[in-house]
Design a protein around this motif. Structure first.
Motif, PDB file in Angstrom:
ATOM      1  N   GLY A  89       7.645  -9.727  -5.493  1.00 50.48           N
ATOM      2  CA  GLY A  89       7.621  -8.654  -5.477  1.00 50.48           C
ATOM      3  C   GLY A  89       8.926  -7.944  -5.311  1.00 50.48           C
ATOM      4  N   THR A  90       9.059  -6.552  -5.721  1.00 48.71           N
ATOM      5  CA  THR A  90      10.620  -6.796  -5.853  1.00 48.71           C
ATOM      6  C   THR A  90      10.238  -4.576  -4.726  1.00 48.71           C
ATOM      7  OG1 THR A  90       9.609  -5.188  -7.714  1.00 48.71           O
ATOM      8  CG2 THR A  90      11.597  -7.404  -8.091  1.00 48.71           C
ATOM      9  N   ARG A  91      11.157  -4.436  -4.586  1.00 51.62           N
ATOM     10  CA  ARG A  91      11.880  -3.280  -3.613  1.00 51.62           C
ATOM     11  C   ARG A  91      12.344  -2.896  -4.518  1.00 51.62           C
ATOM     12  NH1 ARG A  91       9.523  -3.678   1.354  1.00 51.62           N
ATOM     13  NH2 ARG A  91      10.048  -5.825   2.440  1.00 51.62           N
ATOM     14  N   GLN A 102       0.751  -0.721   0.483  1.00 44.85           N
ATOM     15  CA  GLN A 102       0.375   0.287  -0.273  1.00 44.85           C
ATOM     16  C   GLN A 102       0.810   1.667   0.370  1.00 44.85           C
ATOM     17  OE1 GLN A 102      -2.453  -0.359   2.879  1.00 44.85           O
ATOM     18  NE2 GLN A 102      -3.719  -2.091   2.013  1.00 44.85           N
ATOM     19  N   SER A 103       2.049   1.073   0.729  1.00 42.70           N
ATOM     20  CA  SER A 103       2.458   2.550   0.508  1.00 42.70           C
ATOM     21  C   SER A 103       3.758   2.281  -0.526  1.00 42.70           C
ATOM     22  CB  SER A 103       3.550   2.796   1.953  1.00 42.70           C
ATOM     23  OG  SER A 103       4.763   1.066   1.610  1.00 42.70           O
ATOM     24  N   GLY A 104       3.499   1.688  -1.405  1.00 37.78           N
ATOM     25  CA  GLY A 104       4.766   2.100  -2.270  1.00 37.78           C
ATOM     26  C   GLY A 104       6.370   0.926  -2.368  1.00 37.78           C
ATOM     27  N   LYS A 105       6.519   0.714  -1.179  1.00 41.49           N
ATOM     28  CA  LYS A 105       7.785  -0.161  -0.567  1.00 41.49           C
ATOM     29  C   LYS A 105       8.091  -1.732  -1.548  1.00 41.49           C
ATOM     30  CE  LYS A 105       8.366   2.497   4.044  1.00 41.49           C
ATOM     31  NZ  LYS A 105       8.166   2.195   4.742  1.00 41.49           N
ATOM     32  N   LEU A 106       7.363  -1.879  -2.058  1.00 39.68           N
ATOM     33  CA  LEU A 106       6.712  -3.460  -2.634  1.00 39.68           C
ATOM     34  C   LEU A 106       5.756  -3.370  -3.353  1.00 39.68           C
ATOM     35  CD1 LEU A 106       7.810  -6.279  -2.241  1.00 39.68           C
ATOM     36  CD2 LEU A 106       6.068  -6.412  -1.209  1.00 39.68           C
ATOM     37  N   LYS A 107       6.437  -3.513  -5.293  1.00 37.36           N
ATOM     38  CA  LYS A 107       5.430  -3.436  -5.949  1.00 37.36           C
ATOM     39  C   LYS A 107       5.214  -5.517  -6.035  1.00 37.36           C
ATOM     40  CE  LYS A 107       7.117   0.486  -8.131  1.00 37.36           C
ATOM     41  NZ  LYS A 107       7.912   1.182  -9.069  1.00 37.36           N
ATOM     42  N   LEU A 108       4.022  -5.450  -5.916  1.00 36.30           N
ATOM     43  CA  LEU A 108       3.921  -7.329  -6.707  1.00 36.30           C
ATOM     44  C   LEU A 108       3.198  -7.040  -7.868  1.00 36.30           C
ATOM     45  CD1 LEU A 108       4.268  -9.892  -4.610  1.00 36.30           C
ATOM     46  CD2 LEU A 108       1.461  -9.427  -4.397  1.00 36.30           C
ATOM     47  N   PRO A 109       3.822  -8.565  -8.500  1.00 37.75           N
ATOM     48  CA  PRO A 109       2.822  -8.252 -10.053  1.00 37.75           C
ATOM     49  C   PRO A 109       1.896  -9.636  -9.454  1.00 37.75           C
ATOM     50  CG  PRO A 109       5.431  -9.838  -9.983  1.00 37.75           C
ATOM     51  CD  PRO A 109       5.414  -8.911  -8.265  1.00 37.75           C
ATOM     52  N   ASP A 110       1.765 -10.234 -11.062  1.00 43.49           N
ATOM     53  CA  ASP A 110       0.550 -10.690 -10.940  1.00 43.49           C
ATOM     54  C   ASP A 110       0.222 -11.399  -9.848  1.00 43.49           C
ATOM     55  OD1 ASP A 110      -1.778 -12.416 -11.396  1.00 43.49           O
ATOM     56  OD2 ASP A 110      -0.837 -12.876 -13.536  1.00 43.49           O
ATOM     57  N   ILE A 111      -0.277 -11.561  -8.738  1.00 41.23           N
ATOM     58  CA  ILE A 111      -0.161 -12.548  -7.857  1.00 41.23           C
ATOM     59  C   ILE A 111      -0.034 -14.145  -8.184  1.00 41.23           C
ATOM     60  CG2 ILE A 111      -3.259 -12.771  -7.785  1.00 41.23           C
ATOM     61  CD1 ILE A 111      -0.764 -12.719  -4.572  1.00 41.23           C
ATOM     62  N   ASN A 112      -1.179 -14.224  -9.637  1.00 42.73           N
ATOM     63  CA  ASN A 112      -1.525 -15.667  -9.597  1.00 42.73           C
ATOM     64  C   ASN A 112       0.063 -16.304 -10.565  1.00 42.73           C
ATOM     65  OD1 ASN A 112      -4.204 -15.895  -9.792  1.00 42.73           O
ATOM     66  ND2 ASN A 112      -4.445 -15.086 -11.155  1.00 42.73           N
ATOM     67  N   ARG A 113       1.345 -15.348 -10.270  1.00 45.22           N
ATOM     68  CA  ARG A 113       2.385 -15.463 -11.069  1.00 45.22           C
ATOM     69  C   ARG A 113       3.347 -15.803 -10.523  1.00 45.22           C
ATOM     70  NH1 ARG A 113       2.686 -19.468 -14.716  1.00 45.22           N
ATOM     71  NH2 ARG A 113       4.877 -18.603 -15.528  1.00 45.22           N
ATOM     72  N   VAL A 114       3.726 -15.892  -8.796  1.00 47.54           N
ATOM     73  CA  VAL A 114       4.552 -15.806  -7.851  1.00 47.54           C
ATOM     74  C   VAL A 114       5.226 -16.846  -7.992  1.00 47.54           C
ATOM     75  CG1 VAL A 114       5.226 -15.149  -5.318  1.00 47.54           C
ATOM     76  CG2 VAL A 114       2.844 -14.561  -6.146  1.00 47.54           C
ATOM     77  N   ALA A 115       6.575 -16.771  -8.327  1.00 46.15           N
ATOM     78  CA  ALA A 115       7.571 -17.810  -8.775  1.00 46.15           C
ATOM     79  C   ALA A 115       7.628 -18.106  -6.730  1.00 46.15           C
ATOM     80  CB  ALA A 115       8.997 -17.630  -9.819  1.00 46.15           C
TER      81      ALA A 115
END
Length: 391
Positions: free
Chosen positions: A298-300, A228-241
């Motif tokens: 995701g990525t920071r 929510q704060s933008g510190k973490l960007k999460l891509p498609d939840i259905n493709r979390v490796a």
């Protein structure tokens, strides 16, 4: 008489003065140069957010082979631990009692069919008689009712035959799925029960497997807040490796993906259930095996990496040495996350532009001035000490 003594005293005084003058004129040894170090400048970059959790391997499909009829086990028809196909016979149960039951209901069916045929003939015969008023309508209706009762008896007997035939077929216990068979839970001569559902063996499919693990509610809350704060960007939840670290420390070659995320928290463990699916063509993963799952959550975008050799880990936490004012070394406490390659992910304690000492730490004390080595030169730890010149 006293003049030689005076000259001797003056000579000793002069010699002492010369010695004192020689000692007082000696130069103090030069101060040692500041130790030479190499530094790493902290630069924000995209860093993969890796969450490591313990997990257990589970077969993607597991079938429990249970008895569906009562009887005595005659033979085991498969090799324990072998691959079996769907429908393959695994056990043989003594079929004689079941076959006798089938013969009895087949005889009942034959008798019901004969009664139905006789009732049909009566109805056919009465049909013409009732038209000629040779018999009453009531007698005709009773004949029709008798026929319908006979037909119902036929249907009931036919169902009993089908049930008895199924029970006879169940005397040959087959595998419901294809997979790797387990150990036999019963032996020849054992009595098995349909009412109790006696377990005879299991069959598991492990060409693909699940890995089950759980994440604490606090960690899940932190991840949601970072998203929510933008510190973490999460891509498609259905493709979390997800990658696996095996018990010997090696990394499993194939990547899996999350396929289930529980929406409730277990009250006993305080964790949410997660599951990932992995291909397992070589069957290196076996059900019940302990692994560590590394979830790429995701990525920071403003992550920071520091070389592992620059971080000192102690019981009270992690510290690094940074360059302060006047190139003086300063100890600073930091918080580290996971390891990525040869670097620690730093989550707190450093900011962009900080210069972290990497090589030459063994010579550095807090508050001591240091000399920064020129880029491209050998690290201070690799510099050999020159031998002292011979005198």
């Amino acid at each position: 008489m006293h003049r030689p003594t005076t000259f001797r005293t003056l000579g000793l005084a002069t010699a002492g003065a010369l010695l004192l003058a020689g000692c007082g004129g000696a130069e103090a040894p030069p101060a040692p140069p500041p130790p030479e170090v190499t530094v790493h400048t902290v630069t924000p970059e995209d860093v993969t957010n890796v969450v490591e959790l313990p997990g257990r391997v589970q077969a993607i499909r597991t079938a429990e082979v249970r008895a569906r009829v009562n009887g005595i086990v005659q033979r085991r028809l498969y090799n324990e631990g072998s691959d079996v196909r769907a429908g393959q016979a695994l056990f043989a149960i003594d079929p004689r009692e079941l076959r006798a039951s089938l013969n009895a209901v087949q005889a009942t069916l034959a008798r019901a069919r004969a009664n139905a045929a006789n009732a049909q003939q009566v109805v056919n015969r009465y049909k013409g008689l009732v038209a000629d008023q040779a018999i009453s309508r009531q007698e005709y209706d009773a004949a029709i009712a008798q026929l319908r009762t006979a037909e119902a008896d036929v249907a009931n007997a036919r169902a009993q035959v089908q049930s008895a035939q199924l029970n006879l077929n169940y005397a040959t216990v087959t595998s419901p799925i294809a997979g790797r068979s387990g150990r036999a839970q019963v032996t020849e001569g054992a009595l098995v029960s349909a009412a109790e559902g006696t377990l005879m063996t299991t069959v598991e499919q492990i060409d693909r497997v699940y890995v089950n693990f759980g994440q604490s509610s606090a960690d899940l809350l932190n991840i949601r807040q970072d998203i929510q704060s933008g510190k973490l960007k999460l891509p498609d939840i259905n493709r979390v490796a997800v990658n696996l670290v095996l018990e010997d420390g090696s990394t499993y070659a194939m990547t899996g993906y999350l396929d289930f995320l529980g929406l409730s928290i277990d009250q006993q463990t305080g964790t949410a259930a997660l599951r990932a699916e992995f291909p397992n063509p070589q069957r290196l993963l076996v059900p019940g095996q302990f692994v560590r799952a590394r979830i790429q959550a995701g990525t920071r975008p403003d992550g920071m990496l520091v070389p592992q050799r620059a971080v000192r880990i102690a019981q009270d936490g992690a510290t690094v040495m940074v360059l302060g004012q006047g190139n003086k070394a300063e100890a600073r406490k930091i918080k580290v996350g996971e390891m990525q390659g040869g670097d620690w992910v730093v989550t707190d304690g450093l900011k962009a532009g900080d210069k972290v000492i990497v090589d030459g730490l063994q010579k550095v004390q807090p508050g001591q001035p240091v000399s920064v080595a020129k880029p491209g030169g050998p690290p201070p730890s690799a510099q050999r000490q020159q031998p002292a010149p011979a005198r």
